[in-house]
Scaffold this active site. Sequence first.
Site, PDB file in Angstrom:
ATOM      1  N   ASP A   1       0.837  -1.046   0.028  1.00 11.97           N
ATOM      2  CA  ASP A   1       0.160   0.058  -0.081  1.00 11.97           C
ATOM      3  C   ASP A   1       0.821   1.217  -0.105  1.00 11.97           C
ATOM      4  O   ASP A   1       0.393   2.312   0.308  1.00 11.97           O
ATOM      5  CB  ASP A   1      -0.949  -0.018   1.185  1.00 11.97           C
TER       6      ASP A   1
ATOM      7  N   LYS B   1       2.369   2.148  -4.769  1.00 13.18           N
ATOM      8  CA  LYS B   1       3.312   1.694  -6.105  1.00 13.18           C
ATOM      9  C   LYS B   1       2.465   1.768  -7.327  1.00 13.18           C
ATOM     10  O   LYS B   1       3.092   2.198  -8.526  1.00 13.18           O
ATOM     11  CB  LYS B   1       3.558   0.085  -5.818  1.00 13.18           C
TER      12      LYS B   1
ATOM     13  N   GLY C   1      -3.967  -4.590  -3.928  1.00 11.31           N
ATOM     14  CA  GLY C   1      -4.880  -3.759  -4.544  1.00 11.31           C
ATOM     15  C   GLY C   1      -4.027  -2.302  -4.916  1.00 11.31           C
ATOM     16  O   GLY C   1      -3.483  -1.815  -3.815  1.00 11.31           O
ATOM     17  N   HIS C   2      -3.891  -2.028  -6.157  1.00  9.47           N
ATOM     18  CA  HIS C   2      -3.176  -0.857  -6.694  1.00  9.47           C
ATOM     19  C   HIS C   2      -4.358   0.033  -7.219  1.00  9.47           C
ATOM     20  O   HIS C   2      -5.081  -0.092  -8.133  1.00  9.47           O
ATOM     21  CB  HIS C   2      -2.225  -1.301  -7.718  1.00  9.47           C
TER      22      HIS C   2
ATOM     23  N   GLN D   1       2.594  -6.104  -3.020  1.00  9.77           N
ATOM     24  CA  GLN D   1       2.856  -6.001  -1.501  1.00  9.77           C
ATOM     25  C   GLN D   1       4.026  -5.317  -1.184  1.00  9.77           C
ATOM     26  O   GLN D   1       4.213  -4.536  -2.322  1.00  9.77           O
ATOM     27  CB  GLN D   1       2.854  -7.433  -1.085  1.00  9.77           C
TER      28      GLN D   1
HETATM   29  P1  IMP Z   1      -2.122 -13.111   2.275  1.00  8.90           P
HETATM   30  O1  IMP Z   1      -1.214 -12.490   1.234  1.00  8.90           O
HETATM   31  O2  IMP Z   1      -3.742 -13.062   1.765  1.00  8.90           O
HETATM   32  O3  IMP Z   1      -1.881 -14.328   2.607  1.00  8.90           O
HETATM   33  O4  IMP Z   1      -2.117 -12.367   3.704  1.00  8.90           O
HETATM   34  C1  IMP Z   1      -0.912 -12.092   4.307  1.00  8.90           C
HETATM   35  C2  IMP Z   1      -0.600 -10.639   5.145  1.00  8.90           C
HETATM   36  O5  IMP Z   1      -0.301  -9.673   3.827  1.00  8.90           O
HETATM   37  C3  IMP Z   1      -1.826 -10.155   5.685  1.00  8.90           C
HETATM   38  O6  IMP Z   1      -1.433  -9.269   6.846  1.00  8.90           O
HETATM   39  C4  IMP Z   1      -2.392  -9.302   4.640  1.00  8.90           C
HETATM   40  O7  IMP Z   1      -3.078  -7.856   5.057  1.00  8.90           O
HETATM   41  C5  IMP Z   1      -1.081  -8.837   3.796  1.00  8.90           C
HETATM   42  N1  IMP Z   1      -1.208  -8.237   2.365  1.00  8.90           N
HETATM   43  C6  IMP Z   1      -1.457  -9.139   1.355  1.00  8.90           C
HETATM   44  N2  IMP Z   1      -1.418  -8.325   0.163  1.00  8.90           N
HETATM   45  C7  IMP Z   1      -1.204  -6.995   0.617  1.00  8.90           C
HETATM   46  C8  IMP Z   1      -1.332  -5.832   0.014  1.00  8.90           C
HETATM   47  O8  IMP Z   1      -1.312  -5.822  -1.295  1.00  8.90           O
HETATM   48  N3  IMP Z   1      -1.208  -4.812   0.883  1.00  8.90           N
HETATM   49  C9  IMP Z   1      -1.031  -4.600   1.976  1.00  8.90           C
HETATM   50  N4  IMP Z   1      -1.164  -5.831   2.588  1.00  8.90           N
HETATM   51  C10 IMP Z   1      -1.332  -6.946   2.093  1.00  8.90           C
END
Ligand code: IMP
Length: 422
Positions: A12, A15, A39-40, A223
């Site tokens: 977040d 990017k 989510g971009h 991420q």
């Molecule tokens: P997962 O990727 O759904 O397995 O989640 C693992 C961790 O990564 C959690 O804390 C999510 O909130 C975080 N996370 C996954 N994708 C994003 C992203 O695009 N932005 C921020 N946090 C993310």
Amino acid sequence: MNTIVNGLQWGDEGKGKIVDFLTESADLVVRGQGGNNAGHTVIVGENKYILHLVPSGILWGDKMNVIGNGVVMDPVGLVAEFEKLRGLGVTITPDNLLISDRAHVVLPYHRDLDAAQEEARGKFSIGTTRRGIGPAYSDKATRCGLRLADLLDAKLAHELISVRLKDANQFLAAHGLPQHDADEALGHVEDALNHLRPHVTNTIPVLHEAWKADKNIVFEGAQGTFLDVDFGTYPFVTSSNTTSGGACTGSGLPPIAVDRVVGVCKAYTTRVGQGAHVTESQEFSDYLHGLGREFGATTGRKRRCGWLDMVLLRFACMVNGVTDLAVTNLDGLDERDEIMVCTAYNIDGLENPFPPAQRDAWDRAQPIYETHPGWKMDTSGCRTWDDLPKNAQSYLMRLGKLAGAPVKYVGIGPDREQTILL
Ligand code: IMP
């Protein structure tokens, strides 16, 4: 010029906007890891686009976009994203979007397994997005995943899914979740796969051809560094390599194809989900949420906000090999009287310039702060370095010095135009 764009915090960082900005001079945009957990947000004129799996180059019309082999792909989610984008006037065809036939597929049982695993973890739960990302990557690593190429042969796919479900169903039953079968799993994705089929190909030669022809490639990271399965705040991480190395393994382009690494960070720090956040501040979180800022693009969750953490950024610049820093959301600090920057952690009386590896050390880490005067001025209309107030300039210079990489881009709002190039 081939450029990796990586997040330096917990995702977040903005990017999407920096990739969009860099894409103006690019021919090709590649996503190499993650799934629709990302989510971009990109704002162009009146329109706000939230991209989950589709590379942001799609918004330009004339760029090729590639979803690489390192991505885990939910076919139904991807088609829904296509439809949403098409509804906003975006053109998506096999001429501007290709998907690697080696990308692993997220199937309905992965989402249920994600939920069951979170429940099984009890007080150690991670706070995942429940999009099935972890189970899809673990199936890949334990060699019981399905790649898009496998799904082109329905009979083989049926057999492979049936074998996988023998074990998965037992785990789901133990958590009171519904049983899955191969017919249902394949039925669920059938229409979506038919829709996606024209886009599916061996993307590796396409990328190599572009590289050899001196085209400009942008690798769009998803991420952030501290969600990286190796370098992040393990186990509160996602399941892929979100750092610059992931761009190569996730696309099939080698490290020598990369010319620069743009690291993106906010002018402060945010995180969603559980896990360490040493500079977290309730007062600062409430302040930003009060401005309508810092709500997750994928889940709408409130992000946990805190001051800029240079222990994180210093390490992130090292492991990514950042050549250029992009600092976003500077305008979020506009009204603050004073701004804090964490330069090191005090852990058990010792000063630590780098993040600890032990899980419990994060709980004991105390931020060591330096304080900077605020600038108390609306920066959203600034368009050049000289337009920025002096205190904002000093803050950015200090940030670059502590990070060990020069600041090259500054974001002062969500629009394409609100980006200052140094
Ligand atoms: P997962 O990727 O759904 O397995 O989640 C693992 C961790 O990564 C959690 O804390 C999510 O909130 C975080 N996370 C996954 N994708 C994003 C992203 O695009 N932005 C921020 N946090 C993310």
